[in-house]
Design an enzyme around this catalytic site. Structure first.
Site, PDB file in Angstrom:
ATOM      1  CE1 TYR A  34     -12.435   6.886   7.114  1.00  0.00           C
ATOM      2  CE2 TYR A  34     -13.764   4.745   7.556  1.00  0.00           C
ATOM      3  CZ  TYR A  34     -12.247   4.857   7.451  1.00  0.00           C
ATOM      4  OH  TYR A  34     -11.663   4.898   6.985  1.00  0.00           O
ATOM      5  CE  LYS A  58     -10.398   1.180   7.101  1.00  0.00           C
ATOM      6  NZ  LYS A  58      -8.744   0.994   6.722  1.00  0.00           N
ATOM      7  CG  ASP A  69      -6.014  -6.423  -8.041  1.00  0.00           C
ATOM      8  OD1 ASP A  69      -6.570  -6.768  -6.695  1.00  0.00           O
ATOM      9  OD2 ASP A  69      -7.111  -6.229  -8.950  1.00  0.00           O
ATOM     10  CE1 TYR A 128     -10.728   7.843  11.519  1.00  0.00           C
ATOM     11  CE2 TYR A 128     -12.672   7.650  11.325  1.00  0.00           C
ATOM     12  CZ  TYR A 128     -11.649   8.503  11.912  1.00  0.00           C
ATOM     13  OH  TYR A 128     -12.436  10.018  12.415  1.00  0.00           O
ATOM     14  N   GLY A 159       0.803  -1.056  -0.031  1.00  0.00           N
ATOM     15  CA  GLY A 159      -0.399  -0.583   0.267  1.00  0.00           C
ATOM     16  C   GLY A 159       0.837   1.026  -0.561  1.00  0.00           C
ATOM     17  CB  THR A 186      -2.701   9.167   2.868  1.00  0.00           C
ATOM     18  OG1 THR A 186      -4.140   9.009   3.284  1.00  0.00           O
ATOM     19  CG2 THR A 186      -1.904   9.361   3.912  1.00  0.00           C
TER      20      THR A 186
HETATM   21  P1  NAI Z   1      -2.827   5.857   0.666  1.00  0.00           P
HETATM   22  O1  NAI Z   1      -4.220   5.758  -0.486  1.00  0.00           O
HETATM   23  O2  NAI Z   1      -1.661   5.946   0.555  1.00  0.00           O
HETATM   24  O3  NAI Z   1      -3.247   4.485   0.717  1.00  0.00           O
HETATM   25  C1  NAI Z   1      -3.750   3.140   0.296  1.00  0.00           C
HETATM   26  C2  NAI Z   1      -3.727   2.047  -1.091  1.00  0.00           C
HETATM   27  O4  NAI Z   1      -4.479   0.965  -1.096  1.00  0.00           O
HETATM   28  C3  NAI Z   1      -2.453   2.575  -2.221  1.00  0.00           C
HETATM   29  O5  NAI Z   1      -1.823   2.527  -1.784  1.00  0.00           O
HETATM   30  C4  NAI Z   1      -3.723   1.820  -2.870  1.00  0.00           C
HETATM   31  O6  NAI Z   1      -3.411   1.665  -4.526  1.00  0.00           O
HETATM   32  C5  NAI Z   1      -4.532   0.889  -1.885  1.00  0.00           C
HETATM   33  N1  NAI Z   1      -4.714  -0.353  -2.879  1.00  0.00           N
HETATM   34  C6  NAI Z   1      -6.302  -0.124  -3.927  1.00  0.00           C
HETATM   35  N2  NAI Z   1      -6.517  -0.883  -3.918  1.00  0.00           N
HETATM   36  C7  NAI Z   1      -5.984  -1.884  -3.769  1.00  0.00           C
HETATM   37  C8  NAI Z   1      -5.711  -3.432  -4.114  1.00  0.00           C
HETATM   38  N3  NAI Z   1      -6.775  -3.706  -5.401  1.00  0.00           N
HETATM   39  N4  NAI Z   1      -4.697  -3.993  -4.308  1.00  0.00           N
HETATM   40  C9  NAI Z   1      -3.414  -4.047  -3.858  1.00  0.00           C
HETATM   41  N5  NAI Z   1      -3.722  -2.765  -3.381  1.00  0.00           N
HETATM   42  C10 NAI Z   1      -4.565  -1.703  -3.085  1.00  0.00           C
HETATM   43  O7  NAI Z   1      -3.220   6.520   2.028  1.00  0.00           O
HETATM   44  P2  NAI Z   1      -3.476   6.207   3.416  1.00  0.00           P
HETATM   45  O8  NAI Z   1      -4.031   6.842   4.647  1.00  0.00           O
HETATM   46  O9  NAI Z   1      -2.080   5.211   3.103  1.00  0.00           O
HETATM   47  O10 NAI Z   1      -4.472   4.125   3.620  1.00  0.00           O
HETATM   48  C11 NAI Z   1      -3.191   3.250   3.921  1.00  0.00           C
HETATM   49  C12 NAI Z   1      -4.562   2.242   4.972  1.00  0.00           C
HETATM   50  O11 NAI Z   1      -4.683   3.279   6.366  1.00  0.00           O
HETATM   51  C13 NAI Z   1      -5.815   2.430   4.559  1.00  0.00           C
HETATM   52  O12 NAI Z   1      -6.275   1.154   5.241  1.00  0.00           O
HETATM   53  C14 NAI Z   1      -6.760   3.409   5.136  1.00  0.00           C
HETATM   54  O13 NAI Z   1      -8.292   2.779   5.620  1.00  0.00           O
HETATM   55  C15 NAI Z   1      -6.372   3.399   6.621  1.00  0.00           C
HETATM   56  N6  NAI Z   1      -6.390   4.448   7.519  1.00  0.00           N
HETATM   57  C16 NAI Z   1      -6.557   5.701   6.787  1.00  0.00           C
HETATM   58  C17 NAI Z   1      -6.735   6.965   7.162  1.00  0.00           C
HETATM   59  C18 NAI Z   1      -6.776   8.093   6.960  1.00  0.00           C
HETATM   60  O14 NAI Z   1      -7.045   9.270   6.977  1.00  0.00           O
HETATM   61  N7  NAI Z   1      -5.869   8.665   6.129  1.00  0.00           N
HETATM   62  C19 NAI Z   1      -7.322   6.934   9.322  1.00  0.00           C
HETATM   63  C20 NAI Z   1      -6.631   5.253   9.077  1.00  0.00           C
HETATM   64  C21 NAI Z   1      -6.682   4.113   8.819  1.00  0.00           C
END
Ligand code: NAI
Length: 270
Positions: free
Chosen positions: A160, A167, A66, A150, A14, A199
């Site tokens: 959300y 989640k 994926d 979250y 990710g 992000t």
């Molecule tokens: P981000 O957008 O940088 O990361 C999300 C990632 O999921 C991306 O790298 C994307 O390519 C990947 N992804 C989506 N579909 C995919 C698939 N089919 N196969 C493989 N990878 C896939 O954003 P962030 O914020 O770093 O998110 C990371 C985690 O943190 C997520 O689970 C998000 O829900 C969680 N989170 C984020 C918060 C926030 O406010 N940014 C708060 C709490 C949790």
């Protein structure tokens, strides 16, 4: 740095760009002595950003997968084990995607086909990853698996949307698989419930900026940053957390247990 992860080998899912929680976590794990494999969806890798991260981490292999494609996952684990010359000590699942949010559908009017994909990519994908590792016996004894979540899994945050349900499911999968993997191989599976963080995924939530400053005022320590989250993940991957499993661990500056703060009251009185 403390060499917390010296000799450990991990897969980081990710890391999209420098803001990603997974990106920061890879940097900290590398500095703490871990060897890494980086992975993301093929479409996310097309931008090539991740090569910068790989270069920083001693040219860590970047393997496309994926997360809802079982063949991709098998190949990922296979190639990772070949690269490491053995099993895996930790995994970060840092993946989220809501099709209904993307298409601008509110919670009361979600499209159920989109919803199934959301639940698969954002929640059941953890089961898919663990199942692949389980079938291939890819994880070492006492390995640590973390997924990011979250607090909308426990409390209502209207915008959300369907991700709240995703989640809740993700946290449940961590508990359930954590049981089986704990019994079989002392593997730990936990979720980290992170503060709102700026992000790509975070900014997709409607009214995100207002929401972030509300959370900041509602948290005695303030919002936890992506860097703080990365440090916490590294700690949880280390042997110092080897008896922690099946937990949802709040990493939110105290937000989850705060009823109200004087800052918020003062704001309301204006
Ligand atoms: P981000 O957008 O940088 O990361 C999300 C990632 O999921 C991306 O790298 C994307 O390519 C990947 N992804 C989506 N579909 C995919 C698939 N089919 N196969 C493989 N990878 C896939 O954003 P962030 O914020 O770093 O998110 C990371 C985690 O943190 C997520 O689970 C998000 O829900 C969680 N989170 C984020 C918060 C926030 O406010 N940014 C708060 C709490 C949790």
């Amino acid at each position: 740095m403390y060499n917390l992860l010296k000799g450990k080998k991990g897969i980081i899912f990710g890391a999209l760009n420098e803001q990603s929680i997974a990106w920061k976590t890879a940097q900290v794990c590398f500095k703490e002595g871990a060897e890494l494999v980086l992975t993301n969806a093929p479409i996310a890798l097309r931008m090539g950003e991740i090569n910068k991260l790989s270069a920083e981490c001693n040219n860590a292999p970047v393997i496309p997968a994926d997360v809802v494609n079982m063949d991709d996952l098998k190949k990922l684990f296979d190639e990772s084990m070949k690269h490491f010359g053995g099993g895996i000590d930790f995994i970060l699942h840092s993946i989220g995607m809501s099709l209904n949010v993307r298409k601008g559908k509110s919670y009361t009017e979600i499209d159920y086909n989109f919803n199934q994909k959301t639940l698969d990519i954002s929640a059941m994908s953890l089961h898919r990853v663990l199942r692949t590792a389980w079938d291939m016996d890819a994880l070492n004894e006492s390995a640590s698996v973390l997924a990011l979540t979250y607090i909308a899994a426990q409390r209502v945050f209207p915008d959300y949307n369907e991700m709240a349900d995703a989640k809740a499911l993700l946290e449940s999968v961590a508990r359930s698989f954590g049981y089986y993997y704990g019994v079989r191989k002392k593997v730990r599976v936990n979720t980290v419930s992170q503060s709102p963080t700026k992000t790509t995924a975070g900014s997709g939530v409607k009214g995100f900026d207002g929401f972030m400053s509300y959370a900041e005022k509602m948290s005695p320590l303030g919002n936890a940053s992506a860097e703080d989250c990365a440090n916490y993940c590294a700690l949880l991957f280390s042997d110092y957390a080897k008896m922690v499993t099946m937990q949802n661990l709040f990493h939110d500056g105290g937000f989850s247990l705060t009823g109200v703060t004087t800052q918020v009251i003062e704001q309301m009185e204006k």
